[in-house]
Design a protein around this motif. Structure first.
Motif, PDB file in Angstrom:
ATOM      1  N   LEU A 242       0.825  -1.325   0.065  1.00 16.14           N
ATOM      2  CA  LEU A 242       0.110   0.007  -0.162  1.00 16.14           C
ATOM      3  C   LEU A 242       0.799   1.119  -0.091  1.00 16.14           C
ATOM      4  CD1 LEU A 242      -2.741   1.584   0.403  1.00 16.14           C
ATOM      5  CD2 LEU A 242      -2.452   1.245   2.912  1.00 16.14           C
ATOM      6  N   VAL A 243       0.614   2.253  -0.935  1.00 16.15           N
ATOM      7  CA  VAL A 243       1.219   3.557  -0.706  1.00 16.15           C
ATOM      8  C   VAL A 243      -0.069   4.527  -0.295  1.00 16.15           C
ATOM      9  CG1 VAL A 243       2.159   5.487  -2.005  1.00 16.15           C
ATOM     10  CG2 VAL A 243       2.740   2.972  -2.626  1.00 16.15           C
ATOM     11  N   PHE A 244       0.294   5.203   0.657  1.00 17.28           N
ATOM     12  CA  PHE A 244      -0.834   5.922   1.395  1.00 17.28           C
ATOM     13  C   PHE A 244      -0.254   7.420   1.217  1.00 17.28           C
ATOM     14  CE2 PHE A 244      -2.301   8.498   4.910  1.00 17.28           C
ATOM     15  CZ  PHE A 244      -3.807   8.288   4.860  1.00 17.28           C
ATOM     16  N   CYS A 245      -1.219   8.357   0.855  1.00 20.41           N
ATOM     17  CA  CYS A 245      -1.007   9.779   0.685  1.00 20.41           C
ATOM     18  C   CYS A 245      -2.041  10.448   0.941  1.00 20.41           C
ATOM     19  CB  CYS A 245      -0.392  10.213  -0.871  1.00 20.41           C
ATOM     20  SG  CYS A 245      -0.241  11.935  -1.199  1.00 20.41           S
TER      21      CYS A 245
ATOM     22  N   SER B  15       2.175   4.324  -8.211  1.00 18.48           N
ATOM     23  CA  SER B  15       1.632   2.972  -8.871  1.00 18.48           C
ATOM     24  C   SER B  15       2.729   2.240  -9.037  1.00 18.48           C
ATOM     25  CB  SER B  15       0.965   3.273 -10.116  1.00 18.48           C
ATOM     26  OG  SER B  15       0.739   2.328 -10.798  1.00 18.48           O
ATOM     27  N   ARG B  16       4.111   2.765  -9.217  1.00 17.83           N
ATOM     28  CA  ARG B  16       5.114   2.034  -9.755  1.00 17.83           C
ATOM     29  C   ARG B  16       5.750   1.205  -8.513  1.00 17.83           C
ATOM     30  NH1 ARG B  16      10.350   2.323  -8.808  1.00 17.83           N
ATOM     31  NH2 ARG B  16      10.375   4.386  -7.989  1.00 17.83           N
ATOM     32  N   VAL B  17       5.780   1.800  -7.302  1.00 20.07           N
ATOM     33  CA  VAL B  17       6.252   1.137  -6.146  1.00 20.07           C
ATOM     34  C   VAL B  17       5.232   0.400  -5.208  1.00 20.07           C
ATOM     35  CG1 VAL B  17       7.892   2.965  -5.999  1.00 20.07           C
ATOM     36  CG2 VAL B  17       5.933   3.181  -4.696  1.00 20.07           C
ATOM     37  N   SER B  18       3.925   0.380  -5.921  1.00 19.36           N
ATOM     38  CA  SER B  18       3.019  -0.298  -5.170  1.00 19.36           C
ATOM     39  C   SER B  18       2.672  -1.724  -5.916  1.00 19.36           C
ATOM     40  CB  SER B  18       1.589   0.384  -5.209  1.00 19.36           C
ATOM     41  OG  SER B  18       0.448  -0.358  -4.765  1.00 19.36           O
ATOM     42  N   ARG B  19       2.256  -2.501  -4.827  1.00 14.90           N
ATOM     43  CA  ARG B  19       2.066  -4.125  -5.455  1.00 14.90           C
ATOM     44  C   ARG B  19       0.505  -4.200  -5.689  1.00 14.90           C
ATOM     45  NH1 ARG B  19       6.391  -5.809  -2.413  1.00 14.90           N
ATOM     46  NH2 ARG B  19       5.058  -5.934  -0.481  1.00 14.90           N
ATOM     47  N   ARG B  20      -0.350  -3.433  -4.840  1.00 16.54           N
ATOM     48  CA  ARG B  20      -1.786  -3.636  -4.556  1.00 16.54           C
ATOM     49  C   ARG B  20      -2.395  -2.552  -4.595  1.00 16.54           C
ATOM     50  NH1 ARG B  20      -2.285  -6.635   0.635  1.00 16.54           N
ATOM     51  NH2 ARG B  20      -4.468  -6.385   0.296  1.00 16.54           N
ATOM     52  N   HIS B  21      -2.330  -1.527  -3.676  1.00 13.90           N
ATOM     53  CA  HIS B  21      -3.342  -0.513  -3.653  1.00 13.90           C
ATOM     54  C   HIS B  21      -2.648   0.775  -3.491  1.00 13.90           C
ATOM     55  CE1 HIS B  21      -5.912  -3.761  -2.414  1.00 13.90           C
ATOM     56  NE2 HIS B  21      -6.846  -3.217  -2.956  1.00 13.90           N
ATOM     57  N   VAL B  22      -3.110   1.952  -3.817  1.00 11.95           N
ATOM     58  CA  VAL B  22      -2.736   3.288  -3.450  1.00 11.95           C
ATOM     59  C   VAL B  22      -3.922   4.167  -2.887  1.00 11.95           C
ATOM     60  CG1 VAL B  22      -2.144   5.588  -4.485  1.00 11.95           C
ATOM     61  CG2 VAL B  22      -1.112   3.349  -5.395  1.00 11.95           C
ATOM     62  N   ILE B  23      -3.850   4.722  -1.885  1.00 13.14           N
ATOM     63  CA  ILE B  23      -4.895   5.597  -1.228  1.00 13.14           C
ATOM     64  C   ILE B  23      -4.185   7.023  -1.371  1.00 13.14           C
ATOM     65  CG2 ILE B  23      -6.109   6.222   0.757  1.00 13.14           C
ATOM     66  CD1 ILE B  23      -6.423   3.413   1.741  1.00 13.14           C
ATOM     67  N   CYS B  24      -5.029   8.162  -1.940  1.00 18.34           N
ATOM     68  CA  CYS B  24      -4.188   9.105  -2.139  1.00 18.34           C
ATOM     69  C   CYS B  24      -5.673  10.179  -2.334  1.00 18.34           C
ATOM     70  CB  CYS B  24      -3.445   9.341  -3.425  1.00 18.34           C
ATOM     71  SG  CYS B  24      -2.763  10.880  -3.775  1.00 18.34           S
TER      72      CYS B  24
ATOM     73  N   GLU C  74     -12.236  18.108  -1.111  1.00 19.98           N
ATOM     74  CA  GLU C  74     -11.082  17.102  -1.181  1.00 19.98           C
ATOM     75  C   GLU C  74     -11.700  15.801  -0.934  1.00 19.98           C
ATOM     76  OE1 GLU C  74      -6.653  16.400   0.454  1.00 19.98           O
ATOM     77  OE2 GLU C  74      -7.642  17.900   1.708  1.00 19.98           O
ATOM     78  N   ARG C  75     -11.254  14.735  -1.757  1.00 16.20           N
ATOM     79  CA  ARG C  75     -11.694  13.547  -1.463  1.00 16.20           C
ATOM     80  C   ARG C  75     -10.692  12.467  -1.313  1.00 16.20           C
ATOM     81  NH1 ARG C  75     -17.324  14.227  -3.251  1.00 16.20           N
ATOM     82  NH2 ARG C  75     -17.715  11.906  -3.563  1.00 16.20           N
ATOM     83  N   SER C  76     -10.753  11.255  -0.577  1.00 14.71           N
ATOM     84  CA  SER C  76      -9.705  10.044  -0.191  1.00 14.71           C
ATOM     85  C   SER C  76     -10.263   9.062  -1.186  1.00 14.71           C
ATOM     86  CB  SER C  76     -10.231   9.742   1.063  1.00 14.71           C
ATOM     87  OG  SER C  76      -9.141   8.516   1.157  1.00 14.71           O
ATOM     88  N   VAL C  77      -9.353   9.063  -2.248  1.00 16.31           N
ATOM     89  CA  VAL C  77      -9.594   8.109  -3.352  1.00 16.31           C
ATOM     90  C   VAL C  77      -8.709   6.613  -3.156  1.00 16.31           C
ATOM     91  CG1 VAL C  77      -9.428   7.636  -6.032  1.00 16.31           C
ATOM     92  CG2 VAL C  77      -9.598  10.076  -4.723  1.00 16.31           C
ATOM     93  N   LEU C  78      -9.450   5.395  -3.360  1.00 14.88           N
ATOM     94  CA  LEU C  78      -8.745   4.221  -3.143  1.00 14.88           C
ATOM     95  C   LEU C  78      -8.651   3.606  -4.726  1.00 14.88           C
ATOM     96  CD1 LEU C  78      -7.857   1.481  -1.773  1.00 14.88           C
ATOM     97  CD2 LEU C  78     -10.317   0.851  -1.986  1.00 14.88           C
ATOM     98  N   PHE C  79      -7.147   3.244  -4.996  1.00 15.28           N
ATOM     99  CA  PHE C  79      -6.985   2.861  -6.302  1.00 15.28           C
ATOM    100  C   PHE C  79      -6.502   1.373  -5.998  1.00 15.28           C
ATOM    101  CE2 PHE C  79      -6.071   7.446  -6.460  1.00 15.28           C
ATOM    102  CZ  PHE C  79      -6.620   7.828  -7.593  1.00 15.28           C
ATOM    103  N   GLU C  80      -6.504   0.596  -7.044  1.00 17.84           N
ATOM    104  CA  GLU C  80      -6.072  -0.790  -6.925  1.00 17.84           C
ATOM    105  C   GLU C  80      -5.224  -1.094  -8.309  1.00 17.84           C
ATOM    106  OE1 GLU C  80      -8.771  -3.931  -6.861  1.00 17.84           O
ATOM    107  OE2 GLU C  80      -9.500  -3.619  -8.998  1.00 17.84           O
ATOM    108  N   ARG C  81      -4.116  -1.718  -8.145  1.00 21.88           N
ATOM    109  CA  ARG C  81      -3.000  -1.567  -9.311  1.00 21.88           C
ATOM    110  C   ARG C  81      -3.854  -2.652 -10.225  1.00 21.88           C
ATOM    111  NH1 ARG C  81       0.128  -1.089 -12.253  1.00 21.88           N
ATOM    112  NH2 ARG C  81       2.457  -1.179 -11.841  1.00 21.88           N
ATOM    113  N   VAL C  82      -3.404  -2.313 -11.448  1.00 23.50           N
ATOM    114  CA  VAL C  82      -4.231  -3.246 -12.667  1.00 23.50           C
ATOM    115  C   VAL C  82      -2.895  -4.312 -13.086  1.00 23.50           C
ATOM    116  CG1 VAL C  82      -4.959  -3.252 -15.032  1.00 23.50           C
ATOM    117  CG2 VAL C  82      -5.435  -1.278 -13.263  1.00 23.50           C
TER     118      VAL C  82
END
Length: 215
Positions: free
Chosen positions: A115-118, A138-147, A203-211
């Motif tokens: 997880l990368v959290f920001c 995205s590059r350094v994440s395996r699964r998720h990014v929350i930003c 401002e919104r907290s966005v959950l992304f997942e790695r494709v």
């Protein structure tokens, strides 16, 4: 490397010392913090678990109690401001290593973190820098990014547009369509976004997942 105010503003010791009091004190500050906790906490809970987490930029480490709900083995606190990292050592972060880095050029191998959290960072960045940072996350994440992103959506977006007209200048806010395109370019999919300040905040907290790309 891009130039923007937040790149150097938090390397001023006087700004760092006043940061928490200015942002989180008073009724409004406490109200916003509670809403951020709920919204971001739900996105973090959706991740389920994460053994390795990058918190970038970490600031004082205020989000560590939320991140630690995932029971991580490693959390790396990263910030361009050495002053913020050092202040964190005396307040929130007495456990995890702190590393001075720039989010546009992270010194980590691909897929280093679950997880990368920001949080509360991209609103300071020009659009092209937001894209660059999201690609690095995205590059350094395996699964998720929350930003978090300031978005032109809902009531908060309408209030933001009114404020822009009154000021005569545009903010760094983005549309959902823009964010979905930027995410796709970065190899991410937007899962959900949650409003995370006041009822009229943008401002919104966005959950992304790695494709995952087939070999």
């Amino acid at each position: 490397m891009s130039e923007y105010k937040a790149l150097t503003a938090y390397q001023d010791e006087s700004v760092v010392e006043e940061y928490e009091r200015r942002r989180f004190s008073g009724l409004v500050g406490r109200y916003v913090w509670r809403r951020e906790q709920r919204a971001v906490g739900r996105n973090v809970a959706s991740v389920g678990s994460a053994e390795t987490v990058l918190d970038c930029p970490s600031g004082f480490g205020r989000w560590l109690p939320v991140i630690e709900r995932l029971d991580p083995i490693v959390v790396l606190e990263n910030d361009v401001s050495l002053e913020m990292l050092e202040h964190g050592r005396s307040s929130y972060n007495d456990r995890w290593p702190g590393v001075r880095t720039n989010a546009e050029h992270l010194p980590y191998q691909d897929a280093s973190f679950d997880l990368v959290f920001c949080h509360a960072f991209t609103k300071h960045l020009p659009h092209e820098t937001q894209v660059a940072v999201l690609k690095e996350f995205s590059r350094v994440s395996r699964r998720h990014v929350i930003c978090s992103f300031t978005m032109r959506a809902g009531l908060g977006g309408a209030v933001l547009r009114l404020r822009e007209r009154l000021r005569g200048s545009r903010s760094n806010a983005v549309t959902r369509e823009w964010l979905e395109r930027a995410a796709a370019e970065a190899g991410l999919r937007l899962v959900r976004d949650r409003p995370c300040t006041s009822h009229i905040g943008a401002e919104r907290s966005v959950l992304f997942e790695r494709v995952l790309v087939a070999a």
